[in-house]
Design an enzyme around this catalytic site. Sequence first.
Site, PDB file in Angstrom:
ATOM      1  N   HIS A  56      -7.603   9.646  -2.254  1.00  0.00           N
ATOM      2  CA  HIS A  56      -7.179   9.383  -0.891  1.00  0.00           C
ATOM      3  C   HIS A  56      -7.584  10.240   0.274  1.00  0.00           C
ATOM      4  O   HIS A  56      -7.971   9.534   1.463  1.00  0.00           O
ATOM      5  CB  HIS A  56      -5.611  10.405  -0.784  1.00  0.00           C
ATOM      6  N   TYR A  62       3.244   9.833  -0.285  1.00  0.00           N
ATOM      7  CA  TYR A  62       4.185   8.880   0.517  1.00  0.00           C
ATOM      8  C   TYR A  62       5.586   9.231   0.020  1.00  0.00           C
ATOM      9  O   TYR A  62       6.708   8.696   0.677  1.00  0.00           O
ATOM     10  CB  TYR A  62       3.780   7.518   0.663  1.00  0.00           C
ATOM     11  N   ASP A  80       0.943  -1.220  -0.175  1.00  0.00           N
ATOM     12  CA  ASP A  80      -0.024   0.148  -0.077  1.00  0.00           C
ATOM     13  C   ASP A  80       0.967   1.202   0.102  1.00  0.00           C
ATOM     14  O   ASP A  80       1.567   1.425   0.889  1.00  0.00           O
ATOM     15  CB  ASP A  80      -0.709   0.125   1.323  1.00  0.00           C
ATOM     16  N   LYS A 122      -2.717   6.013  -4.200  1.00  0.00           N
ATOM     17  CA  LYS A 122      -3.803   6.965  -3.989  1.00  0.00           C
ATOM     18  C   LYS A 122      -3.471   8.271  -4.683  1.00  0.00           C
ATOM     19  O   LYS A 122      -2.226   8.804  -4.785  1.00  0.00           O
ATOM     20  CB  LYS A 122      -4.004   7.176  -2.513  1.00  0.00           C
TER      21      LYS A 122
HETATM   22  N1  LIG Z   1      -5.595   5.971   3.513  1.00  0.00           N
HETATM   23  C1  LIG Z   1      -5.074   6.808   4.412  1.00  0.00           C
HETATM   24  O1  LIG Z   1      -5.491   8.188   4.804  1.00  0.00           O
HETATM   25  C2  LIG Z   1      -4.029   6.346   5.405  1.00  0.00           C
HETATM   26  C3  LIG Z   1      -3.838   6.770   6.590  1.00  0.00           C
HETATM   27  C4  LIG Z   1      -2.800   6.293   7.560  1.00  0.00           C
HETATM   28  C5  LIG Z   1      -2.287   5.020   6.871  1.00  0.00           C
HETATM   29  N2  LIG Z   1      -2.608   4.437   5.880  1.00  0.00           N
HETATM   30  C6  LIG Z   1      -2.088   3.249   5.377  1.00  0.00           C
HETATM   31  O2  LIG Z   1      -2.169   2.367   6.451  1.00  0.00           O
HETATM   32  C7  LIG Z   1      -0.798   1.849   6.914  1.00  0.00           C
HETATM   33  C8  LIG Z   1      -0.688   1.368   8.216  1.00  0.00           C
HETATM   34  O3  LIG Z   1      -1.216   2.579   8.953  1.00  0.00           O
HETATM   35  P1  LIG Z   1      -0.143   3.348   9.860  1.00  0.00           P
HETATM   36  O4  LIG Z   1       1.291   3.066   9.296  1.00  0.00           O
HETATM   37  O5  LIG Z   1      -0.492   4.687  10.079  1.00  0.00           O
HETATM   38  O6  LIG Z   1       0.094   2.789  11.330  1.00  0.00           O
HETATM   39  P2  LIG Z   1      -0.033   1.242  11.813  1.00  0.00           P
HETATM   40  O7  LIG Z   1       0.075   0.155  10.739  1.00  0.00           O
HETATM   41  O8  LIG Z   1      -1.004   0.828  12.959  1.00  0.00           O
HETATM   42  O9  LIG Z   1       1.514   1.243  12.669  1.00  0.00           O
HETATM   43  C9  LIG Z   1       2.664   1.518  12.211  1.00  0.00           C
HETATM   44  C10 LIG Z   1       3.762   1.945  13.181  1.00  0.00           C
HETATM   45  O10 LIG Z   1       3.782   1.007  14.290  1.00  0.00           O
HETATM   46  C11 LIG Z   1       5.146   0.652  14.150  1.00  0.00           C
HETATM   47  N3  LIG Z   1       5.046  -0.935  14.412  1.00  0.00           N
HETATM   48  C12 LIG Z   1       4.882  -1.682  13.516  1.00  0.00           C
HETATM   49  N4  LIG Z   1       5.180  -3.158  13.896  1.00  0.00           N
HETATM   50  C13 LIG Z   1       5.381  -2.907  15.442  1.00  0.00           C
HETATM   51  C14 LIG Z   1       5.876  -3.707  16.502  1.00  0.00           C
HETATM   52  N5  LIG Z   1       5.634  -5.033  16.023  1.00  0.00           N
HETATM   53  N6  LIG Z   1       6.120  -3.252  17.649  1.00  0.00           N
HETATM   54  C15 LIG Z   1       6.297  -1.928  17.691  1.00  0.00           C
HETATM   55  N7  LIG Z   1       6.158  -1.066  16.742  1.00  0.00           N
HETATM   56  C16 LIG Z   1       5.595  -1.681  15.441  1.00  0.00           C
HETATM   57  C17 LIG Z   1       6.002   1.163  13.015  1.00  0.00           C
HETATM   58  O11 LIG Z   1       7.326   1.452  13.088  1.00  0.00           O
HETATM   59  P3  LIG Z   1       8.407   0.681  12.366  1.00  0.00           P
HETATM   60  O12 LIG Z   1       8.430   1.017  10.903  1.00  0.00           O
HETATM   61  O13 LIG Z   1       9.715   1.234  13.115  1.00  0.00           O
HETATM   62  O14 LIG Z   1       8.360  -0.555  12.589  1.00  0.00           O
HETATM   63  C18 LIG Z   1       4.945   2.044  12.683  1.00  0.00           C
HETATM   64  O15 LIG Z   1       5.636   3.448  13.331  1.00  0.00           O
HETATM   65  C19 LIG Z   1       0.210   3.008   6.339  1.00  0.00           C
HETATM   66  O16 LIG Z   1       1.691   3.027   6.505  1.00  0.00           O
HETATM   67  C20 LIG Z   1      -0.421   3.507   5.175  1.00  0.00           C
HETATM   68  O17 LIG Z   1       0.009   2.413   4.040  1.00  0.00           O
HETATM   69  C21 LIG Z   1      -3.533   5.201   5.160  1.00  0.00           C
END
Ligand SMILES: NC(=O)c1ccc[n+]([C@@H]2O[C@H](COP(=O)([O-])OP(=O)(O)OC[C@H]3O[C@@H](n4cnc5c(N)ncnc54)[C@H](OP(=O)(O)O)[C@@H]3O)[C@@H](O)[C@H]2O)c1
Length: 288
Positions: A110, A52, A47, A77
Site C-alpha cells: 500500500h 479499509y 479496489d 493491499k
Molecule cells: N492506494 C492508495 O493509497 C489510495 C489512496 C486513496 C484512494 N485509493 C483508492 O482509490 C479510490 C478512489 O479514490 P478516493 O475515494 O480517494 O477519491 P475519488 O474517487 O476521487 O472521490 C470519491 C469521493 O467523491 C464522492 N463522489 C463520487 N461520485 C460523485 C459524484 N458524482 N458527485 C459528487 N461526489 C461524488 C464520493 O462520495 P460518495 O461515496 O458519497 O458518493 C467520495 O467522497 C479509493 O476509494 C480507494 O479505493 C487508494
Amino acid sequence: MEFVDRMLTLRNGVEMPKIGLGTFRSSPEEINLAVTTALQMGIMHIDTASIYKNQEAIGQAIKDTKTPRSKVFVTSKISPYQQGRQKAYAACVDILEKLDLGYVDLVLVHWPGASKTPPDSELNSTLRAETWQVMEEFHRQGKFKSIGVSNYEERHIQELLNHASVPPAVNQFEVHPRRPCTALRKACSSAGIQVVAYASMGAGQLLESQKVITTAHAINRSPAQVLLRWGLLKGCAVIPKSVRPERISGFSEAALLDGWSAEEDEEVLKLDSLEDGHKYCWDPSDIR
Ligand SMILES: NC(=O)c1ccc[n+]([C@@H]2O[C@H](COP(=O)([O-])OP(=O)(O)OC[C@H]3O[C@@H](n4cnc5c(N)ncnc54)[C@H](OP(=O)(O)O)[C@@H]3O)[C@@H](O)[C@H]2O)c1
C-alpha cells in the site's frame, strides 16, 4: 478516441478491467449495495485494502451476487502496519481469509514506508523488500494472481526492480489533472508497470472545480465522467469511489468508454491546464 478493449493486459498476461470501484471509506454496511450496483453495471473490478476494513463485506457481496469468480477482479493491499516478513505473511493470509474468494487478483504494497518508522530510516527499504518477497511466494502459489505496489516513487520502483524475482505489475497512485505525475507515469510505462489512478475526482473536491464543471457542461457529460475520461485518455485504469447507486452508474464502461467523439476528448484534455501539483491524499515523497 475509441476504446475497443475493456481490459488492460498486465505484464504477466493477466487482464484487468480499466474501470474499478474504489471503496476507501465505504463502510461494511454500505458495501453490499455499492458492490452489487457496480457488478450489475458491468464494473467488474473492486479496489479494497486491509486498512479499509471492508474486505469481508466485499467478499460476501460478490458471493451474494453469484457472479462467476473469474469475471470479478479484486485488488487488495498490505498496509504500512503489516510491512516486514512475519507481519506481511500474516497480512497475506488475512487478506485471503477476509475476502474468502479463493484467490486475489492483485495485491499491492500500500505504501513504501512502514508505520512507526521515521520516513528517512533505511528500515523502510528493508521492510518493503521483505514484504515483496512474501508476496512473491503467494504469487508463485497462485493465491495472488498479480502483485504490485502503490504510492511508489521512481526511486522505490528502481530499488524494487533491482531485487525482485517477480517485477510489479501495477503502481497505484494519485493522478488527476491537478497532479498528472507525467514523469512517474512515463517511468512506469517504460518499466512495463500499469498505472492505476486513484483520487481521479480529487477525493470528490475536484468535482467542484469551475473548469471541470464548464467542460462537463460543454460536452453534456457529468464532472465525474470528464475527470475519469481524462484518466483513461492518459492510459490509466481508474477506480472512482462512491457508495451511491446513481453515482456508480455514471462510472460504467458504457458511460466512460463508449461513444466519445474526438472533439469531446479534445475538450477533456484541456483539463491539463489545471496542473498545479496539488495533492489531495498522502504524500510518499519523503519516504526513503
Ligand atoms: N492506494 C492508495 O493509497 C489510495 C489512496 C486513496 C484512494 N485509493 C483508492 O482509490 C479510490 C478512489 O479514490 P478516493 O475515494 O480517494 O477519491 P475519488 O474517487 O476521487 O472521490 C470519491 C469521493 O467523491 C464522492 N463522489 C463520487 N461520485 C460523485 C459524484 N458524482 N458527485 C459528487 N461526489 C461524488 C464520493 O462520495 P460518495 O461515496 O458519497 O458518493 C467520495 O467522497 C479509493 O476509494 C480507494 O479505493 C487508494
